[in-house]
Design an enzyme around this catalytic site. Structure first.
Site, PDB file in Angstrom:
ATOM      1  N   ASP A  11       1.062  -0.966   0.475  1.00  0.00           N
ATOM      2  CA  ASP A  11       0.076  -0.587   0.039  1.00  0.00           C
ATOM      3  C   ASP A  11       1.153   1.156  -0.221  1.00  0.00           C
ATOM      4  O   ASP A  11      -0.088   1.965   0.313  1.00  0.00           O
ATOM      5  CB  ASP A  11      -0.972   0.218   1.055  1.00  0.00           C
ATOM      6  CG  ASP A  11      -1.623   1.168   1.392  1.00  0.00           C
ATOM      7  OD1 ASP A  11      -2.292   1.550   2.301  1.00  0.00           O
ATOM      8  OD2 ASP A  11      -2.008   1.402  -0.102  1.00  0.00           O
ATOM      9  N   LYS A  24       2.859   3.445  -5.360  1.00  0.00           N
ATOM     10  CA  LYS A  24       2.066   2.286  -6.643  1.00  0.00           C
ATOM     11  C   LYS A  24       2.856   1.540  -7.308  1.00  0.00           C
ATOM     12  O   LYS A  24       2.739   1.146  -8.116  1.00  0.00           O
ATOM     13  CB  LYS A  24       0.348   2.816  -7.609  1.00  0.00           C
ATOM     14  CG  LYS A  24      -0.213   2.879  -6.879  1.00  0.00           C
ATOM     15  CD  LYS A  24      -0.270   2.130  -5.240  1.00  0.00           C
ATOM     16  CE  LYS A  24      -1.053   3.398  -4.227  1.00  0.00           C
ATOM     17  NZ  LYS A  24      -0.444   1.772  -3.391  1.00  0.00           N
ATOM     18  N   ASP A  64      -3.204  -2.912  -2.727  1.00  0.00           N
ATOM     19  CA  ASP A  64      -4.466  -2.166  -2.073  1.00  0.00           C
ATOM     20  C   ASP A  64      -4.493  -1.117  -3.413  1.00  0.00           C
ATOM     21  O   ASP A  64      -3.623  -1.419  -4.771  1.00  0.00           O
ATOM     22  CB  ASP A  64      -4.576  -1.183  -1.300  1.00  0.00           C
ATOM     23  CG  ASP A  64      -5.331  -0.116  -1.061  1.00  0.00           C
ATOM     24  OD1 ASP A  64      -5.075   1.211  -0.609  1.00  0.00           O
ATOM     25  OD2 ASP A  64      -6.197  -0.959  -1.722  1.00  0.00           O
ATOM     26  N   ASN A  65      -5.683  -0.270  -4.458  1.00  0.00           N
ATOM     27  CA  ASN A  65      -5.709   0.338  -5.481  1.00  0.00           C
ATOM     28  C   ASN A  65      -5.334  -0.267  -7.107  1.00  0.00           C
ATOM     29  O   ASN A  65      -4.286   0.624  -7.629  1.00  0.00           O
ATOM     30  CB  ASN A  65      -4.364   1.747  -5.555  1.00  0.00           C
ATOM     31  CG  ASN A  65      -4.244   2.569  -3.458  1.00  0.00           C
ATOM     32  OD1 ASN A  65      -3.941   1.522  -2.706  1.00  0.00           O
ATOM     33  ND2 ASN A  65      -5.566   2.467  -3.113  1.00  0.00           N
ATOM     34  N   GLU A 119     -11.408   4.282  -0.882  1.00  0.00           N
ATOM     35  CA  GLU A 119     -12.081   4.806   0.493  1.00  0.00           C
ATOM     36  C   GLU A 119     -12.844   5.976   0.553  1.00  0.00           C
ATOM     37  O   GLU A 119     -12.630   7.045   0.388  1.00  0.00           O
ATOM     38  CB  GLU A 119     -10.107   4.988   2.072  1.00  0.00           C
ATOM     39  CG  GLU A 119      -9.613   5.936   0.867  1.00  0.00           C
ATOM     40  CD  GLU A 119      -7.942   5.034   0.216  1.00  0.00           C
ATOM     41  OE1 GLU A 119      -8.280   3.524  -0.643  1.00  0.00           O
ATOM     42  OE2 GLU A 119      -7.452   5.727   0.009  1.00  0.00           O
TER      43      GLU A 119
HETATM   44  C1  LIG Z   1      -1.012   5.439   1.526  1.00  0.00           C
HETATM   45  S1  LIG Z   1      -0.377   5.573   2.114  1.00  0.00           S
HETATM   46  C2  LIG Z   1      -0.808   3.844   3.261  1.00  0.00           C
HETATM   47  C3  LIG Z   1      -1.957   4.061   3.523  1.00  0.00           C
HETATM   48  C4  LIG Z   1      -1.738   2.831   5.079  1.00  0.00           C
HETATM   49  N1  LIG Z   1      -1.614   1.166   5.095  1.00  0.00           N
HETATM   50  C5  LIG Z   1      -3.800   2.286   5.649  1.00  0.00           C
HETATM   51  O1  LIG Z   1      -4.134   2.533   4.979  1.00  0.00           O
HETATM   52  O2  LIG Z   1      -4.217   3.033   6.563  1.00  0.00           O
HETATM   53  C6  LIG Z   1       1.546   5.112   1.898  1.00  0.00           C
HETATM   54  C7  LIG Z   1       2.223   5.257   2.574  1.00  0.00           C
HETATM   55  O3  LIG Z   1       4.019   4.881   1.850  1.00  0.00           O
HETATM   56  C8  LIG Z   1       4.452   5.462   2.084  1.00  0.00           C
HETATM   57  N2  LIG Z   1       5.655   4.869   1.118  1.00  0.00           N
HETATM   58  C9  LIG Z   1       5.879   4.994   0.252  1.00  0.00           C
HETATM   59  N3  LIG Z   1       6.606   4.784  -1.181  1.00  0.00           N
HETATM   60  C10 LIG Z   1       7.274   4.415  -0.113  1.00  0.00           C
HETATM   61  C11 LIG Z   1       8.521   3.542   0.381  1.00  0.00           C
HETATM   62  N4  LIG Z   1       9.298   3.081  -0.586  1.00  0.00           N
HETATM   63  N5  LIG Z   1       9.477   3.220   1.633  1.00  0.00           N
HETATM   64  C12 LIG Z   1       8.035   3.019   2.458  1.00  0.00           C
HETATM   65  N6  LIG Z   1       7.404   4.202   2.707  1.00  0.00           N
HETATM   66  C13 LIG Z   1       6.687   4.243   1.705  1.00  0.00           C
HETATM   67  C14 LIG Z   1       4.073   7.011   1.793  1.00  0.00           C
HETATM   68  O4  LIG Z   1       5.510   8.035   3.065  1.00  0.00           O
HETATM   69  C15 LIG Z   1       2.897   6.651   2.668  1.00  0.00           C
HETATM   70  O5  LIG Z   1       3.018   7.159   4.407  1.00  0.00           O
HETATM   71  O1  LIG Z   2      -1.679   7.885  -4.749  1.00  0.00           O
HETATM   72  C1  LIG Z   2      -2.389   8.216  -4.296  1.00  0.00           C
HETATM   73  C2  LIG Z   2      -2.772   9.334  -4.024  1.00  0.00           C
HETATM   74  C3  LIG Z   2      -2.822  10.286  -5.235  1.00  0.00           C
HETATM   75  C4  LIG Z   2      -3.159  11.044  -5.331  1.00  0.00           C
HETATM   76  C5  LIG Z   2      -3.313  11.956  -4.086  1.00  0.00           C
HETATM   77  C6  LIG Z   2      -3.659  11.096  -3.160  1.00  0.00           C
HETATM   78  C7  LIG Z   2      -3.288  10.464  -2.574  1.00  0.00           C
HETATM   79  C8  LIG Z   2      -3.205   7.240  -2.826  1.00  0.00           C
HETATM   80  C9  LIG Z   2      -4.433   6.806  -2.547  1.00  0.00           C
HETATM   81  C10 LIG Z   2      -5.202   6.040  -2.513  1.00  0.00           C
HETATM   82  C11 LIG Z   2      -5.017   4.930  -1.985  1.00  0.00           C
HETATM   83  O2  LIG Z   2      -5.162   4.117  -0.964  1.00  0.00           O
HETATM   84  C12 LIG Z   2      -3.171   4.615  -1.160  1.00  0.00           C
HETATM   85  O3  LIG Z   2      -2.682   4.371  -1.129  1.00  0.00           O
HETATM   86  C13 LIG Z   2      -2.557   6.131  -2.688  1.00  0.00           C
HETATM   87  N1  LIG Z   2      -0.909   5.886  -1.798  1.00  0.00           N
HETATM   88  O4  LIG Z   2       0.052   7.164  -1.793  1.00  0.00           O
HETATM   89  O5  LIG Z   2      -0.409   5.641  -1.895  1.00  0.00           O
HETATM   90 MG   LIG Z   3      -4.324   2.713  -0.638  1.00  0.00          MG
END
Ligand SMILES: C[S@@+](CC[C@H](N)C(=O)[O-])C[C@H]1O[C@@H](n2cnc3c(N)ncnc32)[C@H](O)[C@@H]1O
Ligand SMILES: O=C(c1ccccc1)c1ccc(O)c(O)c1[N+](=O)[O-]
Ligand SMILES: [Mg+2]
Length: 214
Positions: free
Chosen positions: A141, A144, A169-170, A199
Site C-alpha cells: 500500500d 504504486k 491495495d489500489n 476509500e
Molecule cells: C497510502 S499510504 C499507507 C496507508 C496505510 N497502509 C493505511 O491503509 O492506513 C502510503 C504510505 O507509503 C509511504 N511510502 C511510499 N513509498 C514508500 C517506500 N518506498 N518505502 C516506505 N514507505 C513508502 C508513504 O510515505 C505513505 O505514508
Molecule cells: O496515490 C495516492 C494519492 C494520489 C493523489 C492524492 C492522494 C493520494 C493514493 C490514493 C489512495 C490510496 O489508497 C493510496 O494508498 C494512495 N497512495 O498514495 O499510496
Molecule cells: Mg491505498
C-alpha cells in the site's frame, strides 16, 4: 501554526477512541476521514476485505509496505494471533511519528515493529537485521510504482515461500498496471481481484490477492 492532516487524524483518535481498544481506533479514523477530511487509509469498505484475508491466512509474520498514520497497521494487528509479528515500513518521518502514537493508543506496540526507511533499502535487510525467515502475508500500500520492483525484490531475497499471500491495495485507483499484469500473467502466482471502492468514495477500486506458488 497550522496542523497537518496526520496530526488531525491522531487528534481524532485521542478524542474519540478508547486506549487499548484497536477497533475503536479504526472506527475513530474512519469516522473522521468520512465526515471531516479524506485521507489515504485503506478505509472501512476495503478494510473488511483486508480483515477477511488476514483472518483466512492467520499469519505469524506480516509485512506492510506503507504505514502512513497506522490505520491498516492497527486493523491488521488487531486480528493477529498471540506472538504473531507485523513489520511496517514508512519512509516519511512525519508520518512515522504519528503512526507510532496511533499504534501506542491502540496498545499494539508488542505486535508491531515500525521501521523508518525506504522499502527498496529495507527489504534486503529483513533476514539479517529483523530475524525474518519468510512472510506469510504482505500488504502492499505504498507508492504504486514500487509494487512490482519490491515484489521482485522480496522474491530475490527469499522472503516469500510457497503459499505466501500478497494483498495489494489500489490496483484500479490510482492503479498499479505493471504489477497487475505481472501477478496475473506469471505462472508463479495465483491471483484474485476483490472489487470495491476507493476509500470513503464511490470511485471504483479493489484489492488483488496473489498467492506465491514457489
Ligand atoms: C497510502 S499510504 C499507507 C496507508 C496505510 N497502509 C493505511 O491503509 O492506513 C502510503 C504510505 O507509503 C509511504 N511510502 C511510499 N513509498 C514508500 C517506500 N518506498 N518505502 C516506505 N514507505 C513508502 C508513504 O510515505 C505513505 O505514508
Ligand atoms: O496515490 C495516492 C494519492 C494520489 C493523489 C492524492 C492522494 C493520494 C493514493 C490514493 C489512495 C490510496 O489508497 C493510496 O494508498 C494512495 N497512495 O498514495 O499510496
Ligand atoms: Mg491505498
Amino acid at each position: 501554526t497550522q496542523s497537518t492532516r496526520p496530526q488531525r487524524i491522531l487528534g481524532a483518535v485521542q478524542q474519540n477512541a478508547t486506549r487499548g481498544d484497536p477497533r475503536s481506533v479504526v472506527r475513530a479514523i474512519d469516522q473522521y476521514c468520512r465526515n471531516q477530511e479524506w485521507a489515504m487509509n485503506v478505509g472501512d469498505e476495503k478494510g473488511c476485505i483486508l480483515d477477511s484475508v488476514v483472518s483466512e491466512v492467520n499469519p505469524a509474520t506480516v509485512l506492510e509496505l506503507g504505514t502512513y498514520c497506522g490505520y491498516s497497521t492497527v486493523r491488521i494487528a488487531s486480528l493477529l494471533p498471540p506472538h504473531a509479528k507485523l513489520i511496517t515500513l514508512e519512509f516519511n518521518p512525519e508520518f512515522a511519528v504519528i503512526a507510532r502514537q496511533v499504534i501506542a493508543w491502540a496498545g499494539l506496540e508488542d505486535k508491531i515493529q515500525l521501521v523508518e526507511g525506504a522499502s527498496g533499502d529495507l527489504i534486503p535487510k529483513m533476514k539479517e537485521q529483523f530475524g525474518v525467515e519468510t512472510f506469510d502475508l504482505v500488504f502492499l500500500d505504498h507508492w504504486k510504482d514500487r509494487y512490482l520492483p519490491d515484489t521482485k525484490l522480496m522474491e530475490e531475497c527469499g522472503l516469500l515461500r510457497k503459499g505466501s499471500v500478497l494483498l495489494a491495495d489500489n490496483v484500479i485507483c490510482p492503479g498499479t498496471p505493471d504489477y497487475l499484469e505481472f501477478v496475473r500473467s506469471s505462472p508463479r502466482y495465483e491471483s484474485q481481484y476483490f472489487k470495491s471502492h476507493l476509500e470513503y468514495t464511490k470511485v471504483e477500486d479493489g484489492l488483488e490477492k496473489s498467492v506465491f506458488l514457489g
